[in-house]
Design a protein around this motif. Structure first.
Motif, PDB file in Angstrom:
ATOM      1  N   ARG A 309      -6.003  25.753  19.389  1.00 35.99           N
ATOM      2  CA  ARG A 309      -4.880  25.738  18.585  1.00 35.99           C
ATOM      3  C   ARG A 309      -4.325  27.016  18.281  1.00 35.99           C
ATOM      4  N   SER A 310      -3.092  27.605  18.324  1.00 36.63           N
ATOM      5  CA  SER A 310      -2.572  28.690  17.912  1.00 36.63           C
ATOM      6  C   SER A 310      -1.180  28.542  17.475  1.00 36.63           C
ATOM      7  N   MET A 311      -0.771  29.507  16.662  1.00 30.51           N
ATOM      8  CA  MET A 311       0.538  29.789  15.863  1.00 30.51           C
ATOM      9  C   MET A 311       0.952  31.220  15.887  1.00 30.51           C
ATOM     10  N   ASN A 312       2.260  31.444  16.014  1.00 28.35           N
ATOM     11  CA  ASN A 312       2.839  32.926  15.913  1.00 28.35           C
ATOM     12  C   ASN A 312       4.045  32.688  15.423  1.00 28.35           C
ATOM     13  N   ASP A 313       4.418  33.747  14.416  1.00 31.79           N
ATOM     14  CA  ASP A 313       5.486  33.779  13.914  1.00 31.79           C
ATOM     15  C   ASP A 313       5.886  35.257  13.295  1.00 31.79           C
ATOM     16  N   VAL A 314       7.189  35.566  13.211  1.00 26.19           N
ATOM     17  CA  VAL A 314       7.678  36.496  12.521  1.00 26.19           C
ATOM     18  C   VAL A 314       8.305  36.216  11.091  1.00 26.19           C
ATOM     19  N   PHE A 315       7.925  36.789  10.069  1.00 27.15           N
ATOM     20  CA  PHE A 315       8.227  36.365   8.610  1.00 27.15           C
ATOM     21  C   PHE A 315       9.065  37.424   8.046  1.00 27.15           C
ATOM     22  N   ILE A 316       9.736  37.121   6.906  1.00 20.53           N
ATOM     23  CA  ILE A 316      10.284  37.995   5.825  1.00 20.53           C
ATOM     24  C   ILE A 316       9.955  37.300   4.547  1.00 20.53           C
ATOM     25  N   GLN A 317       9.614  38.049   3.607  1.00 19.65           N
ATOM     26  CA  GLN A 317       8.924  37.509   2.400  1.00 19.65           C
ATOM     27  C   GLN A 317       9.750  38.483   1.113  1.00 19.65           C
ATOM     28  N   PRO A 318      10.886  38.257   0.651  1.00 14.76           N
ATOM     29  CA  PRO A 318      11.286  38.618  -0.639  1.00 14.76           C
ATOM     30  C   PRO A 318      10.453  38.365  -1.846  1.00 14.76           C
ATOM     31  N   GLU A 319      10.084  39.383  -2.748  1.00  9.88           N
ATOM     32  CA  GLU A 319       9.302  39.129  -3.811  1.00  9.88           C
ATOM     33  C   GLU A 319      10.128  39.340  -5.140  1.00  9.88           C
ATOM     34  N   PHE A 320      10.561  38.477  -5.900  1.00 13.14           N
ATOM     35  CA  PHE A 320      11.195  38.686  -7.266  1.00 13.14           C
ATOM     36  C   PHE A 320      10.245  38.605  -8.406  1.00 13.14           C
ATOM     37  N   ASN A 321       9.885  39.567  -8.962  1.00 13.76           N
ATOM     38  CA  ASN A 321       9.125  39.785 -10.096  1.00 13.76           C
ATOM     39  C   ASN A 321       9.662  39.981 -11.374  1.00 13.76           C
ATOM     40  N   TYR A 322       9.208  39.299 -12.577  1.00 14.16           N
ATOM     41  CA  TYR A 322       9.322  39.630 -13.904  1.00 14.16           C
ATOM     42  C   TYR A 322       8.424  39.805 -14.744  1.00 14.16           C
ATOM     43  N   ARG A 323       8.107  41.089 -15.468  1.00  8.96           N
ATOM     44  CA  ARG A 323       7.260  41.388 -16.478  1.00  8.96           C
ATOM     45  C   ARG A 323       7.465  40.892 -17.715  1.00  8.96           C
ATOM     46  N   PHE A 324       6.413  40.057 -18.411  1.00 13.65           N
ATOM     47  CA  PHE A 324       6.549  39.702 -19.842  1.00 13.65           C
ATOM     48  C   PHE A 324       6.235  40.672 -20.765  1.00 13.65           C
ATOM     49  N   ASP A 325       6.569  40.699 -22.058  1.00 10.75           N
ATOM     50  CA  ASP A 325       6.072  41.487 -23.039  1.00 10.75           C
ATOM     51  C   ASP A 325       4.433  41.379 -23.454  1.00 10.75           C
ATOM     52  N   HIS A 326       3.805  40.222 -23.116  1.00  4.48           N
ATOM     53  CA  HIS A 326       2.675  39.924 -23.307  1.00  4.48           C
ATOM     54  C   HIS A 326       1.546  40.501 -22.306  1.00  4.48           C
ATOM     55  N   GLY A 327       2.256  41.067 -21.101  1.00  2.00           N
ATOM     56  CA  GLY A 327       1.208  41.615 -20.064  1.00  2.00           C
ATOM     57  C   GLY A 327       0.988  40.496 -19.062  1.00  2.00           C
ATOM     58  N   LEU A 359       5.204  30.579  -5.917  1.00  2.00           N
ATOM     59  CA  LEU A 359       5.459  30.776  -7.286  1.00  2.00           C
ATOM     60  C   LEU A 359       4.032  31.122  -7.945  1.00  2.00           C
ATOM     61  N   ARG A 360       3.791  32.131  -8.698  1.00  2.00           N
ATOM     62  CA  ARG A 360       2.782  32.954  -9.228  1.00  2.00           C
ATOM     63  C   ARG A 360       2.858  33.393 -10.548  1.00  2.00           C
ATOM     64  N   TYR A 361       2.028  33.114 -11.499  1.00  2.00           N
ATOM     65  CA  TYR A 361       1.992  33.735 -12.663  1.00  2.00           C
ATOM     66  C   TYR A 361       0.674  34.390 -13.049  1.00  2.00           C
ATOM     67  N   ALA A 362       0.717  35.545 -13.297  1.00  2.00           N
ATOM     68  CA  ALA A 362      -0.727  36.201 -13.346  1.00  2.00           C
ATOM     69  C   ALA A 362      -0.860  37.119 -14.814  1.00  2.00           C
ATOM     70  N   GLN A 363      -1.689  36.717 -15.510  1.00  2.00           N
ATOM     71  CA  GLN A 363      -1.715  37.373 -16.576  1.00  2.00           C
ATOM     72  C   GLN A 363      -2.746  38.838 -16.303  1.00  2.00           C
ATOM     73  N   ASP A 364      -2.548  39.829 -16.927  1.00  2.00           N
ATOM     74  CA  ASP A 364      -3.290  41.107 -16.988  1.00  2.00           C
ATOM     75  C   ASP A 364      -4.753  40.676 -17.536  1.00  2.00           C
ATOM     76  N   ASN A 365      -5.665  40.667 -16.530  1.00  2.00           N
ATOM     77  CA  ASN A 365      -7.122  40.398 -16.784  1.00  2.00           C
ATOM     78  C   ASN A 365      -7.126  38.932 -17.528  1.00  2.00           C
ATOM     79  N   GLY A 366      -6.586  37.973 -17.055  1.00  2.00           N
ATOM     80  CA  GLY A 366      -6.383  36.736 -17.735  1.00  2.00           C
ATOM     81  C   GLY A 366      -6.154  35.693 -16.572  1.00  2.00           C
ATOM     82  N   LEU A 367      -5.541  34.597 -17.097  1.00  2.00           N
ATOM     83  CA  LEU A 367      -5.051  33.498 -16.429  1.00  2.00           C
ATOM     84  C   LEU A 367      -4.338  33.912 -15.191  1.00  2.00           C
ATOM     85  N   VAL A 368      -4.719  33.117 -13.851  1.00  2.00           N
ATOM     86  CA  VAL A 368      -3.634  33.175 -12.993  1.00  2.00           C
ATOM     87  C   VAL A 368      -3.488  31.777 -12.328  1.00  2.00           C
ATOM     88  N   LEU A 369      -2.221  31.489 -12.099  1.00  2.00           N
ATOM     89  CA  LEU A 369      -1.719  30.316 -11.590  1.00  2.00           C
ATOM     90  C   LEU A 369      -0.853  30.374 -10.532  1.00  2.00           C
TER      91      LEU A 369
END
Length: 433
Positions: A309-327, A359-369
């Motif tokens: 089995r094999s798979m090949n692709d070219v991709f583009i991934q924009p990443e929209f980020n927002y920082r919260f006050d609580h880190g 979609l990803r939510y990551a606290q600094d030194n804390g919870l990662v979803l």
């Protein structure tokens, strides 16, 4: 005629000054100042650069002063004061936890300044060194160091000279028999080994974990992933276009722990070549920023014949980020794929579609979803949801993360990408969530 200061006294003064510019004064709000130049004469421009570190537990706001008051002191204690003007466009910054931002001020060397100068930023316990002697005739920055490397303090008598270190030990430290002049701009680079260069170019890529579950029999899924930077930037604070090219590698395996021989069901080998920049655009206060990754990837299970089995692709991934006050950072990163060279498994797109919605939510030194959803043809869909919590914040006080993952859908393995995997929850350890 002005009496020259003996070289010995100049060197005694220069040593602590040069060192002080390289030390971060943690009492000064995580600000590290340094002079960009080592030599400048009266009327010439110098730059004072600063890195502001956020070593607190939450998002930090910092405003750079428009002017710094400088004190220029020579070896006789004479003092001249002048101003340095902020060059950085925006003086205000919101700095995420464990991150930094850079600032720069411009100053002109006052008239009458001569010799080695101790430069103090007024109000800060910081002292920098600048050689204001005429270029080419300076005993400080223009003269090579024709001296042995000594075992400092080994003589036991402050009035006696220290003995020279063994030649092998000096060579191991990357030092030559004669040291270069300070303004030559080289001398420490050879001390960096090939391993150091390799280590500094490697960083995390996709999650790295080992997790196990028991639905349909005991089984485990584990993944290793890293990326390698192809070019090291000359100026790390301002990398160029080619400094953002990477080679990536991810390996994922499904392990049957229920059967007698404990076989591996299938393993996916996934190399890639891509360009990535975390922030190609930032809002005024850096609360929102846009990243981008684009490139080519190949995936194979390394088998031959009917099981290949094999798979090949070219991709583009924009990443929209927002920082919260609580880190914490919220990231929306859809990966759009166009499949190429798919003669072997041309129907892949009917099972895994063309877009991974992430979609990803990551606290600094804390919870990662994190979550991924994929919609393919004829109602086929794939869902993956992960949760991680740092073990440093548990009674175990370990490195890594407690990691749980839910998977339902297609292509959990390349070998069985046409078969829908039933809902499965696994739990284990992650090094990178």
């Amino acid at each position: 005629m002005q009496k020259k200061t003996p070289h010995k006294n100049l060197l005694l003064l220069a040593a602590p000054l040069m060192l002080s510019g390289a030390i971060i004064n943690t009492a000064q709000a995580g600000v590290n100042y340094q002079l960009r130049q080592v030599h400048a004469g009266p009327g010439e421009t110098v730059n004072i650069d600063a890195l502001v570190f956020n070593d607190t537990g939450s998002l930090m706001s910092w405003t750079a002063p428009q002017n710094l008051v400088l004190q220029w002191r020579d070896h006789q204690g004479n003092v001249v004061r002048s101003l340095a003007e902020l060059e950085t466009r925006d003086p205000q910054a919101s700095i995420p936890v464990n991150n930094f931002t850079a600032y720069s001020w411009r100053a002109v060397v006052p008239n009458g300044i001569k010799g080695l100068q101790a430069v103090n930023i007024e109000g800060e316990r910081v002292m920098l060194a600048l050689d204001a002697n005429s270029q080419g005739n300076s005993p400080i920055t223009s003269s090579p160091a024709i001296a042995a490397v000594v075992n400092a303090g080994a003589s036991g008598d402050p009035s006696a000279p220290d003995p020279a270190l063994p030649a092998a030990q000096v060579a191991a430290a990357g030092a030559a028999a004669q040291g270069p002049a300070i303004n030559s701009g080289y001398g420490l680079q050879p001390a960096s080994s090939s391993f150091d260069s390799f280590r500094n170019a490697i960083s995390a890529h996709d999650p790295t974990y080992f997790i196990a579950g028991n639905k349909g029999g005991s089984n485990a899924r584990f993944q290793l992933s890293f990326k390698y930077r192809l070019h090291s930037p000359t100026d790390p604070s301002n990398p160029g276009f080619f400094d953002h090219f990477y080679i990536g590698y991810t390996q994922t395996a499904l392990w049957d722990l229920h059967s007698d021989s404990k076989p591996f069901v299938d393993t996916t080998y996934n190399p890639s070549l891509f360009w990535r920049k975390d922030a190609i655009w930032e809002s005024e206060h850096k609360r929102m920023f846009l990243g981008l990754a684009t490139g080519y990837e190949h995936a194979s299970n390394g088998k031959s014949g009917d099981d290949s089995r094999s798979m090949n692709d070219v991709f583009i991934q924009p990443e929209f980020n927002y920082r919260f006050d609580h880190g914490a950072t919220l990231t929306f990163a859809p990966r759009v794929k166009h499949y190429v060279f798919m003669g072997e498994n041309a129907d892949w797109k009917h099972y895994r579609g063309r877009v991974d919605w992430r979609l990803r939510y990551a606290q600094d030194n804390g919870l990662v979803l994190s979550g991924m959803y994929n919609q393919a043809s004829q109602g086929r869909n794939t869902k993956e949801v992960s949760i991680a919590w740092p073990l440093k914040r548990t009674p175990l006080n370990m490195n890594g993360y407690l990691y749980g993952q839910y998977f339902s859908g297609y292509a959990q393995t390349l070998l069985g990408y046409r078969e829908r995997s039933s809902s499965q929850f696994r739990i284990g350890l992650a090094l990178v969530p």
